[in-house]
Write a protein that holds these residues in place. Structure first.
Motif, PDB file in Angstrom:
ATOM      1  N   VAL A 104      24.073  55.520  57.335  1.00 48.31           N
ATOM      2  CA  VAL A 104      23.713  54.740  58.465  1.00 48.31           C
ATOM      3  C   VAL A 104      23.625  55.735  59.565  1.00 48.31           C
ATOM      4  O   VAL A 104      24.035  57.022  59.755  1.00 48.31           O
ATOM      5  N   VAL A 105      22.640  55.434  60.408  1.00 48.08           N
ATOM      6  CA  VAL A 105      22.062  56.011  61.530  1.00 48.08           C
ATOM      7  C   VAL A 105      22.127  55.252  62.750  1.00 48.08           C
ATOM      8  O   VAL A 105      21.371  54.565  63.222  1.00 48.08           O
TER       9      VAL A 105
ATOM     10  N   GLU B 224      30.877  47.319  64.500  1.00 48.84           N
ATOM     11  CA  GLU B 224      29.727  47.509  65.621  1.00 48.84           C
ATOM     12  C   GLU B 224      28.458  48.029  64.812  1.00 48.84           C
ATOM     13  O   GLU B 224      27.468  47.517  65.033  1.00 48.84           O
ATOM     14  N   GLN B 225      28.904  49.035  64.234  1.00 47.57           N
ATOM     15  CA  GLN B 225      27.735  49.698  63.420  1.00 47.57           C
ATOM     16  C   GLN B 225      27.310  48.821  62.307  1.00 47.57           C
ATOM     17  O   GLN B 225      25.970  48.681  62.048  1.00 47.57           O
ATOM     18  N   CYS B 226      28.098  48.163  61.548  1.00 48.86           N
ATOM     19  CA  CYS B 226      27.527  47.207  60.844  1.00 48.86           C
ATOM     20  C   CYS B 226      26.907  46.078  61.221  1.00 48.86           C
ATOM     21  O   CYS B 226      25.751  45.623  60.859  1.00 48.86           O
ATOM     22  N   ALA B 227      27.146  45.612  62.416  1.00 48.86           N
ATOM     23  CA  ALA B 227      26.303  44.799  63.315  1.00 48.86           C
ATOM     24  C   ALA B 227      25.031  45.129  63.465  1.00 48.86           C
ATOM     25  O   ALA B 227      24.028  44.327  63.169  1.00 48.86           O
ATOM     26  N   MET B 228      24.876  46.223  64.052  1.00 50.34           N
ATOM     27  CA  MET B 228      23.666  46.848  64.374  1.00 50.34           C
ATOM     28  C   MET B 228      22.927  46.960  63.037  1.00 50.34           C
ATOM     29  O   MET B 228      21.617  46.540  63.022  1.00 50.34           O
TER      30      MET B 228
ATOM     31  N   PHE C 224      27.778  40.010  56.922  1.00 51.37           N
ATOM     32  CA  PHE C 224      28.516  40.956  56.401  1.00 51.37           C
ATOM     33  C   PHE C 224      29.900  40.846  56.411  1.00 51.37           C
ATOM     34  O   PHE C 224      30.464  40.216  57.288  1.00 51.37           O
ATOM     35  N   ASP C 225      30.678  41.286  55.368  1.00 48.44           N
ATOM     36  CA  ASP C 225      32.141  41.517  55.185  1.00 48.44           C
ATOM     37  C   ASP C 225      32.642  42.995  55.549  1.00 48.44           C
ATOM     38  O   ASP C 225      31.852  43.676  55.273  1.00 48.44           O
ATOM     39  N   PHE C 226      33.534  43.071  56.254  1.00 44.87           N
ATOM     40  CA  PHE C 226      33.814  44.322  57.085  1.00 44.87           C
ATOM     41  C   PHE C 226      35.300  44.496  56.432  1.00 44.87           C
ATOM     42  O   PHE C 226      36.151  43.674  56.645  1.00 44.87           O
TER      43      PHE C 226
END
Length: 542
Positions: A49-50, A157-161, A172-174
């Motif tokens: 992830v970047v 937040e990074q997953c959302a981005m 997505f499942d977090f």
């Protein structure tokens, strides 16, 4: 998780090392991870992830701006004839879509986020300061299965981005304790009872109407047709197909322009066919930077990736199982239209476009007329043998999967000791039990004996050209069983031939004499290749 082993790499390996190794969890790998149901999800491509700077959405933050990310970006730009990102203005032609902007230049689409496929995904602009504002949250719930991409060491937040930057991602499942998430192209209403309470997870779902408006605007999805016939778009793609069938973009339908035949023709001692899933771009790039490079030392060896030209026309939520392309009973298999699944189609169209670019760039992709799901691998193998028998001259063909290391120097040392007629050279399984219903993707529905005939292990086996031609010539008459390796054993059981056993195929641990080793972590490919270049011993140089 893997840790980085200290070893020296040649300059030619630098690019793939930084992109593919997993030091500090910043590289792709094949791993087994539980999905929301607790079931195992095998061979997921994990890519770093970047994160991006909220003040500079076009550039990664200085701390996260790894050399790996820059190389991945510049590699994709090189594919498209663009200069490196550092010398390219970040401004681009944009088009407003529901108050947001997207990159409308087709040559610069897919140039921001490193995604599941190991290549750049569409560049989507949105408010990075609060990406969760675009999602509806439901704590304690998750979608069981249907994971398209898994990310580790991330915040919600990074997953959302990451989800927002992928045109196909809908939810997505977090899992907070694991600091991981699973991106999916489905929403809760797509999957029925598979959306359920699961401890430890929080489910996030994009605004459905807004997301669909974006897909329609970008042309990655088409609104459901009001007619009883075709649903098409400007590219000839369609999300209304007969159930249970596959589909491919127009770009992939003309195999003659994609499947490269060497000119002038020559006879090869060995043709290496690597069966690869359509979206395994990262694995193929890793192999190109390692054992495919043996082509420079062995010009009488030809390397090809074997890839199906079609995705299943059914989205995963409309299939009986994830490893087949059979519609659920409530859909029916009588030629009715497939339920509308625009997010799935958007994702597969991206794969089609990228696969076409990859094939044109490297000329090592062999497309076969095939719906690329696990349960059709037997047909994929037979069609590979059909193509090479019709278009190439060769003595032997090696079949492996794209998680398998192939040590060509060892094979070429011994290959002249093997008869070029009627020979199957491998490490064989004998009296292998036939699994009945309940064994998942290994369940056998058609072969009625208790045990399979002897067959070569899937982690590498070689047949002579006459056996390849026999199988390839019978493509339309063969019965296809649960796997390609057991199918070969059944097909050749009544053929006059010699099974030549060699335990150097399909080895479990590194040995200096090995031919092939399956189920390899990406880092091991790099270690083996670097070790051999340094000291001619793939296992170590101590």
């Amino acid at each position: 998780m893997m840790t980085t082993t200290a070893f020296s790499l040649l300059a030619s390996l630098a690019l793939v090392w930084v992109v593919m190794t997993s030091s500090n969890r910043n590289g792709p790998m094949s791993f087994t991870s539980p999905d929301a149901s607790g079931a195992s999800v095998d061979n997921i491509e994990l890519i770093p992830v970047v994160p991006t700077d909220p003040q500079r959405p076009d550039a990664a933050t200085p701390a996260a701006e790894s050399f790996a990310a820059r190389v991945a970006d510049d590699t994709q730009r090189q594919w498209r004839g663009l200069p490196p990102r550092d010398t390219t203005a970040t401004a681009s032609v944009t088009a407003a879509v529901d108050g947001r902007a997207v990159d409308s230049d087709p040559r610069r689409r897919r140039l921001l986020t490193v995604g599941e496929f190991g290549v750049q995904m569409p560049k989507m602009e949105f408010d990075h300061s609060d990406p969760l504002q675009y999602f509806t949250k439901k704590a304690g719930w998750a979608i069981a299965g249907f994971n398209d991409e898994n990310l580790l060491d991330v915040t919600a937040e990074q997953c959302a981005m990451e989800c927002m930057s992928r045109v196909w991602c809908a939810s997505f499942d977090f899992h907070a304790k694991r600091a991981s998430c699973s991106l999916a192209s489905v929403v809760s209403t797509d999957v029925g009872r598979e959306f359920k309470p699961v401890d430890g997870f929080t489910f996030y779902e994009r605004d459905g109407d807004e997301h669909m408006a974006l897909l329609y605007k970008l042309g990655y999805a088409t609104r459901p047709s009001q007619t009883a016939d075709n649903v098409g778009d400007a590219d000839g793609d369609s999300d209304g197909h007969a159930t249970g069938q596959g589909h491919s973009h127009n770009l992939l339908r003309n195999h003659d322009t994609i499947n490269y035949v060497p000119n002038p023709p020559k006879k090869y001692k060995l043709v290496v066919g690597v069966l690869s899933a359509r979206h395994h771009f990262a694995r193929r790039e890793l192999i190109r930077k390692t054992f495919f490079k043996y082509a420079e030392q062995y010009p009488d060896v030809l390397f090809r990736f074997v890839v199906g030209d079609k995705h299943c026309a059914l989205a995963p939520q409309h299939r009986q199982t994830s490893w087949d392309c059979v519609p659920k009973k409530d859909i029916g298999g009588d030629g009715k239209r497939v339920p509308h699944a625009p997010r799935y189609i958007a994702k597969e169209r991206l794969v089609d476009e990228l696969l076409h670019e990859e094939a044109e760039r490297f000329k090592d992709i062999l497309l076969v007329d095939h719906v690329d799901v696990y349960r059709t691998l037997a047909a994929k193998l037979a069609k590979y043998y059909q193509w090479i028998s019709q278009h190439l001259l060769f003595d032997f063909s090696l079949k492996v999967d794209d998680d398998t290391w192939v040590h060509v120097p060892n094979i070429m040392k011994d290959i002249d000791k093997v008869s070029t007629s009627g020979t199957w050279w491998s490490h064989f399984r004998t009296d292998w039990k036939v699994h009945g219903p309940g064994a998942g993707k290994w369940s056998e529905h058609d072969y009625t004996s208790k045990n399979y005939p002897s067959f070569g292990c899937g982690g590498g086996n070689i047949v002579t050209s006459d056996l390849a031609s026999f199988v390839g010539g019978a493509v339309d008459d063969l019965l296809y069983y649960q796997g390609e390796d057991v199918s070969m054993g059944i097909w050749l059981a009544g053929v006059k031939m010699t099974r030549k056993e060699n335990a150097n195929f399909h080895v479990a641990k590194c040995r200096a004499t090995e031919f092939t080793q399956p189920q390899m972590e990406p880092q091991k490919f790099l270690e083996y290749y670097a070790n051999y270049e340094k000291c001619k011993n793939i296992c170590n140089c101590t």
